[in-house]
Enzyme design. Structure first.
Site, PDB file in Angstrom:
ATOM      1  N   HIS A   1     -29.238 -10.678  -5.863  1.00 12.69           N
ATOM      2  CA  HIS A   1     -27.761 -11.096  -5.505  1.00 12.69           C
ATOM      3  C   HIS A   1     -27.361  -9.939  -4.717  1.00 12.69           C
ATOM      4  O   HIS A   1     -26.348  -9.235  -4.991  1.00 12.69           O
ATOM      5  CB  HIS A   1     -27.101 -11.514  -6.563  1.00 12.69           C
ATOM      6  CG  HIS A   1     -25.822 -12.123  -6.273  1.00 12.69           C
ATOM      7  ND1 HIS A   1     -25.615 -12.639  -4.873  1.00 12.69           N
ATOM      8  CD2 HIS A   1     -24.848 -12.566  -7.008  1.00 12.69           C
ATOM      9  CE1 HIS A   1     -24.537 -13.620  -4.893  1.00 12.69           C
ATOM     10  NE2 HIS A   1     -24.001 -13.595  -5.905  1.00 12.69           N
TER      11      HIS A   1
ATOM     12  N   CYS B   1     -19.644 -10.258 -12.212  1.00 13.94           N
ATOM     13  CA  CYS B   1     -19.681 -10.815 -10.989  1.00 13.94           C
ATOM     14  C   CYS B   1     -18.864 -12.191 -10.900  1.00 13.94           C
ATOM     15  O   CYS B   1     -18.806 -12.751  -9.824  1.00 13.94           O
ATOM     16  CB  CYS B   1     -21.182 -10.960 -10.492  1.00 13.94           C
ATOM     17  SG  CYS B   1     -22.056 -12.060 -11.968  1.00 13.94           S
TER      18      CYS B   1
ATOM     19  N   ARG C   1     -28.118 -20.005  -0.969  1.00 10.76           N
ATOM     20  CA  ARG C   1     -28.309 -19.739  -2.296  1.00 10.76           C
ATOM     21  C   ARG C   1     -29.407 -20.690  -2.868  1.00 10.76           C
ATOM     22  O   ARG C   1     -29.382 -21.868  -2.635  1.00 10.76           O
ATOM     23  CB  ARG C   1     -26.942 -20.063  -2.964  1.00 10.76           C
ATOM     24  CG  ARG C   1     -26.899 -20.166  -4.354  1.00 10.76           C
ATOM     25  CD  ARG C   1     -25.618 -20.268  -5.248  1.00 10.76           C
ATOM     26  NE  ARG C   1     -25.307 -18.859  -5.233  1.00 10.76           N
ATOM     27  CZ  ARG C   1     -24.189 -18.632  -5.860  1.00 10.76           C
ATOM     28  NH1 ARG C   1     -23.649 -19.382  -6.586  1.00 10.76           N
ATOM     29  NH2 ARG C   1     -23.601 -16.998  -5.657  1.00 10.76           N
TER      30      ARG C   1
ATOM     31  N   ARG D   1     -15.888  -9.518  -2.302  1.00  8.85           N
ATOM     32  CA  ARG D   1     -17.270 -10.018  -1.784  1.00  8.85           C
ATOM     33  C   ARG D   1     -17.071 -10.704  -0.597  1.00  8.85           C
ATOM     34  O   ARG D   1     -17.719 -10.356   0.626  1.00  8.85           O
ATOM     35  CB  ARG D   1     -17.445 -11.734  -2.512  1.00  8.85           C
ATOM     36  CG  ARG D   1     -17.958 -11.421  -3.770  1.00  8.85           C
ATOM     37  CD  ARG D   1     -19.496 -10.974  -3.985  1.00  8.85           C
ATOM     38  NE  ARG D   1     -20.262 -11.822  -3.204  1.00  8.85           N
ATOM     39  CZ  ARG D   1     -20.762 -13.152  -3.670  1.00  8.85           C
ATOM     40  NH1 ARG D   1     -20.552 -13.302  -4.933  1.00  8.85           N
ATOM     41  NH2 ARG D   1     -21.458 -13.826  -2.862  1.00  8.85           N
TER      42      ARG D   1
ATOM     43  N   ASP E   1     -22.580  -9.717 -17.128  1.00 10.28           N
ATOM     44  CA  ASP E   1     -22.890 -10.947 -16.601  1.00 10.28           C
ATOM     45  C   ASP E   1     -23.091 -11.859 -17.503  1.00 10.28           C
ATOM     46  O   ASP E   1     -23.527 -11.738 -18.684  1.00 10.28           O
ATOM     47  CB  ASP E   1     -23.983 -10.847 -15.709  1.00 10.28           C
ATOM     48  CG  ASP E   1     -24.078 -12.283 -14.713  1.00 10.28           C
ATOM     49  OD1 ASP E   1     -23.328 -13.226 -14.746  1.00 10.28           O
ATOM     50  OD2 ASP E   1     -25.225 -12.515 -13.849  1.00 10.28           O
TER      51      ASP E   1
ATOM     52  N   GLN F   1     -23.690  -9.646  -3.592  1.00  8.92           N
ATOM     53  CA  GLN F   1     -22.993  -9.305  -4.854  1.00  8.92           C
ATOM     54  C   GLN F   1     -22.761  -7.662  -4.974  1.00  8.92           C
ATOM     55  O   GLN F   1     -21.960  -7.142  -5.332  1.00  8.92           O
ATOM     56  CB  GLN F   1     -23.344  -9.738  -6.232  1.00  8.92           C
ATOM     57  CG  GLN F   1     -22.723  -9.400  -7.466  1.00  8.92           C
ATOM     58  CD  GLN F   1     -21.104 -10.162  -7.452  1.00  8.92           C
ATOM     59  OE1 GLN F   1     -20.888 -11.359  -7.059  1.00  8.92           O
ATOM     60  NE2 GLN F   1     -20.082  -9.400  -7.465  1.00  8.92           N
TER      61      GLN F   1
HETATM   62  N1   CP Z   1     -20.453 -14.082  -8.119  1.00 11.15           N
HETATM   63  C1   CP Z   1     -20.867 -15.061  -7.468  1.00 11.15           C
HETATM   64  O1   CP Z   1     -21.633 -15.262  -6.730  1.00 11.15           O
HETATM   65  O2   CP Z   1     -19.990 -16.398  -7.703  1.00 11.15           O
HETATM   66  P1   CP Z   1     -20.379 -17.934  -7.248  1.00 11.15           P
HETATM   67  O3   CP Z   1     -21.467 -18.258  -7.964  1.00 11.15           O
HETATM   68  O4   CP Z   1     -18.998 -18.486  -7.459  1.00 11.15           O
HETATM   69  O5   CP Z   1     -20.418 -18.009  -5.767  1.00 11.15           O
HETATM   70  N1  NVA Z   2     -26.574 -14.410 -13.175  1.00  9.57           N
HETATM   71  C1  NVA Z   2     -25.814 -15.381 -12.425  1.00  9.57           C
HETATM   72  C2  NVA Z   2     -25.062 -15.074 -11.313  1.00  9.57           C
HETATM   73  C3  NVA Z   2     -23.907 -15.969 -10.880  1.00  9.57           C
HETATM   74  C4  NVA Z   2     -23.196 -15.528  -9.687  1.00  9.57           C
HETATM   75  C5  NVA Z   2     -26.617 -16.806 -12.007  1.00  9.57           C
HETATM   76  O1  NVA Z   2     -27.527 -16.483 -11.697  1.00  9.57           O
HETATM   77  O2  NVA Z   2     -26.122 -17.852 -12.616  1.00  9.57           O
END
Ligand code: CP
Ligand code: NVA
Length: 306
Positions: free
Chosen positions: A130, A265, A103, A293, A225, A133
């Site tokens: 993502h 998400c 990530r 997930r 989101d 997701q």
């Molecule tokens: N939706 C998602 O990726 O959640 P986290 O940021 O908690 O991993």
């Molecule tokens: N769009 C959000 C998604 C988190 C899972 C971010 O990037 O923070």
């Protein structure tokens, strides 16, 4: 050749369909008592430059269910691209673990990890997309409606990383994808055009609509989101001025199809992009979606390790 999982667009509709079918089977097997330990002795290294609940826990548990292990590497440990170059991290880690999930802030770092790693790399969110997701989202829609084909999937809000992967999986699997949000926060035109090109094959469509009420009419899925993604915190105030008309609340949900499902998400900012009554109401699929997930990613893990 090693297999990575970096973007929905790297896969054909039949490859995506196959992984989603495997996700359904792995979920059912797990509910019946457990999965076969197909990843026995395998370790997934998990690099996080940002916080996470779902991605971290669902990957870790997913590896456990398949007989393997996961190792969490926190933002303060690796210093990806700061303490050490991405290329060096990729080459060192490749000698210790059997696959890498990362990530990151910059999508370029995901691409560099994949370039320099000799083991599979899975994208656990970047500033661009993502895809894990997106797979869980598709699984959730399939569980509800049987498939994405011909379903109206409306993303309400920021044209962000989550929206990009939802758009591409919708386009690949033949949904009618609509995005609505305030001016200045649109998805990149290059991505819209790329998704439209995929629709020629799948029979889906991609439409941009500025008016949120118009956008959700007849929707099968309303998805939202956060207005401010991780890494954009300094823009939060400015965003809070323009996003409120795009809140997913009861009045908006009432304009959609009667059977509409509401997705997010997570993490949610209740009272901003989504109200409590909708997040906790009968149309909400927020928690099954979060749980998916784990199931979707087990199919991704099976795919990259095969
Ligand atoms: N939706 C998602 O990726 O959640 P986290 O940021 O908690 O991993
Ligand atoms: N769009 C959000 C998604 C988190 C899972 C971010 O990037 O923070």
């Amino acid at each position: 050749m090693k297999k990575d999982f970096l973007a929905i667009t790297d896969f054909s509709s039949s490859e995506l369909q196959y992984m989603l079918e495997r996700a359904v089977i792995l979920k059912e097997e797990w509910k019946q008592g457990g999965n076969a330990p197909i990843l026995k002795g395998k370790t997934l290294g998990m690099i996080f430059q940002k916080p996470s609940l779902r991605t971290r826990v669902s990957f870790e548990m997913g590896m456990n269910h398949l007989g393997g292990n996961a190792m969490y590497l926190s933002p303060s440990e690796i210093g990806l691209g700061q303490r050490e170059s991405v290329a060096d991290v990729a080459r060192v880690l490749s000698g210790y673990v059997d696959a890498i999930m990362a990530r990151v802030f910059s999508h370029q770092h995901i691409l560099q990890l994949a370039q320099w790693s000799s083991v599979p790399v899975i994208n656990g969110l970047s500033d661009y997309n993502h895809p894990c997701q997106g797979m869980a989202d598709a699984l959730t829609i399939i569980e509800e409606f049987g498939s994405l084909k011909g379903r109206k999937v409306v993303f309400v809000g920021d044209g962000n990383n989550v929206a990009v992967s939802l758009m591409f999986i919708s386009a690949r699997l033949g949904a009618d994808f609509v995005i609505t949000g305030p001016e200045g926060y649109d998805m990149r035109q290059a991505d819209i055009l790329k998704a439209r090109a995929l629709c020629a094959e799948s029979g889906g469509s991609v439409t941009e609509v500025r008016d949120v009420q118009e956008a959700v009419i007849g929707a099968d899925v309303i998805y939202t989101d956060t207005w401010t993604s991780m890494g954009q915190e300094e823009e939060a105030r400015k965003r809070e001025m323009v996003f409120p008309p795009y809140q997913v609340n009861e009045a908006l949900v009432n304009l959609a199809a009667k059977h509409v499902i509401v997705m997010h998400c997570l993490p949610a900012h209740r009272g901003q992009e989504i109200t409590d009554d909708v997040a906790d109401g009968s149309h909400s699929r927020l928690f099954p979606q979060a749980h998916n997930r784990m199931h979707a990613q087990k199919a991704i893990l099976e795919y990259v390790f095969k």
